[in-house]
Enzyme design. Sequence first.
Site, PDB file in Angstrom:
ATOM      1  N   LYS A  87      28.269  56.500  19.880  1.00 10.58           N
ATOM      2  CA  LYS A  87      29.692  56.292  20.221  1.00 10.58           C
ATOM      3  C   LYS A  87      29.819  55.116  21.188  1.00 10.58           C
ATOM      4  CE  LYS A  87      31.465  58.855  23.648  1.00 10.58           C
ATOM      5  NZ  LYS A  87      32.101  58.158  24.773  1.00 10.58           N
ATOM      6  N   ASN A  88      28.926  55.070  22.182  1.00  9.98           N
ATOM      7  CA  ASN A  88      29.065  54.059  23.240  1.00  9.98           C
ATOM      8  C   ASN A  88      28.560  52.683  22.832  1.00  9.98           C
ATOM      9  OD1 ASN A  88      30.296  56.014  24.685  1.00  9.98           O
ATOM     10  ND2 ASN A  88      28.600  56.378  26.095  1.00  9.98           N
ATOM     11  N   CYS A  95      39.664  59.712  35.004  1.00  9.33           N
ATOM     12  CA  CYS A  95      39.449  60.938  34.224  1.00  9.33           C
ATOM     13  C   CYS A  95      38.769  61.940  35.138  1.00  9.33           C
ATOM     14  CB  CYS A  95      38.599  60.647  32.996  1.00  9.33           C
ATOM     15  SG  CYS A  95      36.946  60.176  33.433  1.00  9.33           S
ATOM     16  N   ARG A 145      37.143  55.730  38.151  1.00 10.37           N
ATOM     17  CA  ARG A 145      36.831  54.740  37.111  1.00 10.37           C
ATOM     18  C   ARG A 145      37.540  53.395  37.344  1.00 10.37           C
ATOM     19  NH1 ARG A 145      34.991  57.938  32.463  1.00 10.37           N
ATOM     20  NH2 ARG A 145      33.874  56.078  31.874  1.00 10.37           N
ATOM     21  N   PRO A 146      37.314  52.746  38.471  1.00  8.57           N
ATOM     22  CA  PRO A 146      37.982  51.468  38.762  1.00  8.57           C
ATOM     23  C   PRO A 146      37.546  50.372  37.785  1.00  8.57           C
ATOM     24  CG  PRO A 146      36.239  51.867  40.335  1.00  8.57           C
ATOM     25  CD  PRO A 146      36.351  53.104  39.519  1.00  8.57           C
ATOM     26  N   ILE A 147      38.261  49.239  37.820  1.00  7.84           N
ATOM     27  CA  ILE A 147      37.925  48.113  36.929  1.00  7.84           C
ATOM     28  C   ILE A 147      37.722  46.821  37.719  1.00  7.84           C
ATOM     29  CG2 ILE A 147      39.088  49.032  34.865  1.00  7.84           C
ATOM     30  CD1 ILE A 147      41.497  47.184  35.727  1.00  7.84           C
ATOM     31  N   ASP A 148      37.488  46.958  39.023  1.00  6.65           N
ATOM     32  CA  ASP A 148      37.373  45.758  39.868  1.00  6.65           C
ATOM     33  C   ASP A 148      36.261  44.817  39.403  1.00  6.65           C
ATOM     34  OD1 ASP A 148      35.891  48.119  40.779  1.00  6.65           O
ATOM     35  OD2 ASP A 148      35.035  46.763  42.261  1.00  6.65           O
ATOM     36  N   LEU A 149      35.157  45.353  38.925  1.00  9.85           N
ATOM     37  CA  LEU A 149      34.036  44.479  38.499  1.00  9.85           C
ATOM     38  C   LEU A 149      34.390  43.736  37.212  1.00  9.85           C
ATOM     39  CD1 LEU A 149      31.036  46.867  39.283  1.00  9.85           C
ATOM     40  CD2 LEU A 149      31.918  44.965  40.678  1.00  9.85           C
ATOM     41  N   ASP A 183      25.014  60.752  31.592  1.00 13.08           N
ATOM     42  CA  ASP A 183      25.620  61.463  30.461  1.00 13.08           C
ATOM     43  C   ASP A 183      24.777  62.639  29.993  1.00 13.08           C
ATOM     44  OD1 ASP A 183      27.097  58.546  28.834  1.00 13.08           O
ATOM     45  OD2 ASP A 183      27.642  59.691  30.607  1.00 13.08           O
ATOM     46  N   ARG A 202      35.381  64.278  21.145  1.00 18.19           N
ATOM     47  CA  ARG A 202      35.424  62.830  21.389  1.00 18.19           C
ATOM     48  C   ARG A 202      34.036  62.202  21.184  1.00 18.19           C
ATOM     49  NH1 ARG A 202      37.355  61.440  27.079  1.00 18.19           N
ATOM     50  NH2 ARG A 202      36.800  59.429  26.202  1.00 18.19           N
TER      51      ARG A 202
HETATM   52  C1  EPZ Z   1      30.082  53.883  30.202  1.00 24.95           C
HETATM   53  O1  EPZ Z   1      31.256  54.091  30.971  1.00 24.95           O
HETATM   54  C2  EPZ Z   1      30.034  55.032  29.204  1.00 24.95           C
HETATM   55  N1  EPZ Z   1      31.208  54.978  28.331  1.00 24.95           N
HETATM   56  C3  EPZ Z   1      29.995  56.366  29.946  1.00 24.95           C
HETATM   57  O2  EPZ Z   1      29.856  57.392  28.971  1.00 24.95           O
HETATM   58  C4  EPZ Z   1      28.766  56.387  30.846  1.00 24.95           C
HETATM   59  O3  EPZ Z   1      28.758  57.589  31.598  1.00 24.95           O
HETATM   60  C5  EPZ Z   1      28.806  55.174  31.804  1.00 24.95           C
HETATM   61  O4  EPZ Z   1      28.913  53.961  31.031  1.00 24.95           O
HETATM   62  C6  EPZ Z   1      27.558  55.094  32.672  1.00 24.95           C
HETATM   63  O5  EPZ Z   1      26.420  55.021  31.852  1.00 24.95           O
HETATM   64  C7  EPZ Z   1      31.221  54.094  27.317  1.00 24.95           C
HETATM   65  O6  EPZ Z   1      30.286  53.339  27.107  1.00 24.95           O
HETATM   66  C8  EPZ Z   1      32.439  54.104  26.443  1.00 24.95           C
HETATM   67  P1  EPZ Z   1      30.354  52.116  34.332  1.00 24.95           P
HETATM   68  P2  EPZ Z   1      31.758  52.918  31.990  1.00 24.95           P
HETATM   69  O7  EPZ Z   1      31.307  50.984  34.351  1.00 24.95           O
HETATM   70  O8  EPZ Z   1      31.513  51.595  31.386  1.00 24.95           O
HETATM   71  C9  EPZ Z   1      31.783  52.212  38.827  1.00 24.95           C
HETATM   72  C10 EPZ Z   1      30.316  59.418  27.907  1.00 24.95           C
HETATM   73  O9  EPZ Z   1      30.189  60.591  28.258  1.00 24.95           O
HETATM   74  N2  EPZ Z   1      32.578  51.014  38.486  1.00 24.95           N
HETATM   75  O10 EPZ Z   1      28.901  51.827  34.167  1.00 24.95           O
HETATM   76  O11 EPZ Z   1      33.126  53.242  32.414  1.00 24.95           O
HETATM   77  C11 EPZ Z   1      32.396  53.474  38.213  1.00 24.95           C
HETATM   78  O12 EPZ Z   1      33.398  53.986  39.075  1.00 24.95           O
HETATM   79  C12 EPZ Z   1      30.879  58.391  28.861  1.00 24.95           C
HETATM   80  O13 EPZ Z   1      29.975  58.976  26.769  1.00 24.95           O
HETATM   81  C13 EPZ Z   1      33.220  50.322  39.518  1.00 24.95           C
HETATM   82  O14 EPZ Z   1      33.134  50.681  40.686  1.00 24.95           O
HETATM   83  O15 EPZ Z   1      30.763  53.162  33.197  1.00 24.95           O
HETATM   84  C14 EPZ Z   1      31.234  54.418  38.105  1.00 24.95           C
HETATM   85  O16 EPZ Z   1      31.066  55.091  39.349  1.00 24.95           O
HETATM   86  C15 EPZ Z   1      31.280  59.010  30.195  1.00 24.95           C
HETATM   87  N3  EPZ Z   1      33.972  49.237  39.195  1.00 24.95           N
HETATM   88  C16 EPZ Z   1      30.049  53.475  37.870  1.00 24.95           C
HETATM   89  O17 EPZ Z   1      30.495  52.150  38.205  1.00 24.95           O
HETATM   90  C17 EPZ Z   1      34.096  48.787  37.911  1.00 24.95           C
HETATM   91  O18 EPZ Z   1      34.779  47.756  37.685  1.00 24.95           O
HETATM   92  C18 EPZ Z   1      29.569  53.458  36.429  1.00 24.95           C
HETATM   93  O19 EPZ Z   1      30.630  53.010  35.635  1.00 24.95           O
HETATM   94  C19 EPZ Z   1      33.436  49.501  36.879  1.00 24.95           C
HETATM   95  C20 EPZ Z   1      32.676  50.612  37.185  1.00 24.95           C
END
Ligand code: EPZ
Length: 419
Positions: free
Chosen positions: A22-23, A119, A124-128, A307, A399
């Site tokens: 899925k990912n 969620c 789940r911020p998007i700052d990066l 996960d 999902r």
């Molecule tokens: C991906 O989510 C996966 N989803 C998640 O899988 C998975 O848990 C996660 O990566 C970690 O491996 C998909 O690929 C669709 P991150 P993503 O950005 O990209 C922080 C599942 O169950 N962060 O690596 O959203 C964030 O808050 C799902 O299949 C920032 O601070 O994960 C978190 O604490 C759940 N700023 C950490 O990084 C940002 O701009 C990891 O998030 C982005 C992230």
Amino acid sequence: MEKIVVKGGYKLNGEVNISSAKNSVLPIIAASILCGDRCTIDNAPMLEDVFVICDVLKSIGADISIDKEHSKININTGTIISQAEPSSELVRKMRASFLIMGPMLSRFGRVKLSLPGGCNIGSRPIDLHLKGLNALGAKIDLGHGYVEAISKKLIGNKIYLDFPSVGATENIMMAAVLAEGETIIENSAEEPEIEDLADFLNGIGAKIEGAGTGTIKIKGVKDLNGTLHRPIYDRIEAGTYMVAAAITGSKIKINGIDEEHLKPIVAKLTECGVLMEIEGNSVWVDGRNEIKPLDIKTMPYPGFPTDMQPQMMGLLCIAEGTSLITETVFENRFMHISEMKRMGANIKIDGRSAVIEGVKRLTGSEVKATDLRAGAAMILCGLSAEGITEISDIYHVDRGYVQIEEKLRKLGAEIKRVY
Ligand code: EPZ
């Protein structure tokens, strides 16, 4: 409301086939926006999240057909209307929809979309993501509930990620494909799904090196074309069925695995006494030994995947001793603990850690799926518990798991979905 009902105590046997990841498929569908051509995804997982991101692309004009019988998705993004704004209702429905930002910005020079919701597992911020797109020259406007990015021409740059965010790595990598010059992403996420996305992007004509390592180089190109792509297997689905064998004290065969991608999961399951034998793209899992307690700390790949944290917690609920799980990736990924305690688990939360005292056996109860992986974990607990377990809010599980109750029933579980 739909529920899954499990009668615990049945041994599993036979074989289960793993679906594709899925990912991987979610960012790949988003990436197809870049080429404005026809792409086909073979062996795609027929999952709710995949249907949602297809709907997001359709909401901006893409022509998509999903062949559920053959698990194939045909996408033509040549029909996308450049100034279209994706449906905010759909974008808010699934966080991964935000992955269309990089491709839209790179191809059309402008994108405006609703901010993704948080969620249950975290804010789940998007700052990066935004920091990376800004470094490529985009002007970012953060409004009330939406974000807009504009750039006449993205220019390659060197970007260091404060945290190896999977989504930020993907969005920046996709945006850099049509940028001028070279982009280097440092401290990038190394998940196998990033490598699979890069394989797809190189398949449509991008020039990407280093995906799967901590430094990714993207040389901007001008022209792209369509491609056919078969995604990698879902390592988290595979890990979930490995735990199913362990938690029921069974021996099963899992088809559709990549040994490299499963290393952290195999390492920890081996440590708690599960025997595994890998044969090419399959693995025999023998969970008939006693489950030994152990400590787990979730980390970005190649560390132990967050996960798989809820599923392992379910297993350690019946280990012979005290275990410690530390969740370092998400700030609120312990929602399943209260549900497991309803089944008699003995778990104490201490900040980002949980201490699990193994009990002889869990007891069936009415519980909730609090998020995708937590829901899967509750089903695993039900497989091993004494009596009947009813798991509600099962839409979370749909999902990310293709036909979970059918696959488990074929393995011998007493499980059904009730409406
Ligand atoms: C991906 O989510 C996966 N989803 C998640 O899988 C998975 O848990 C996660 O990566 C970690 O491996 C998909 O690929 C669709 P991150 P993503 O950005 O990209 C922080 C599942 O169950 N962060 O690596 O959203 C964030 O808050 C799902 O299949 C920032 O601070 O994960 C978190 O604490 C759940 N700023 C950490 O990084 C940002 O701009 C990891 O998030 C982005 C992230």
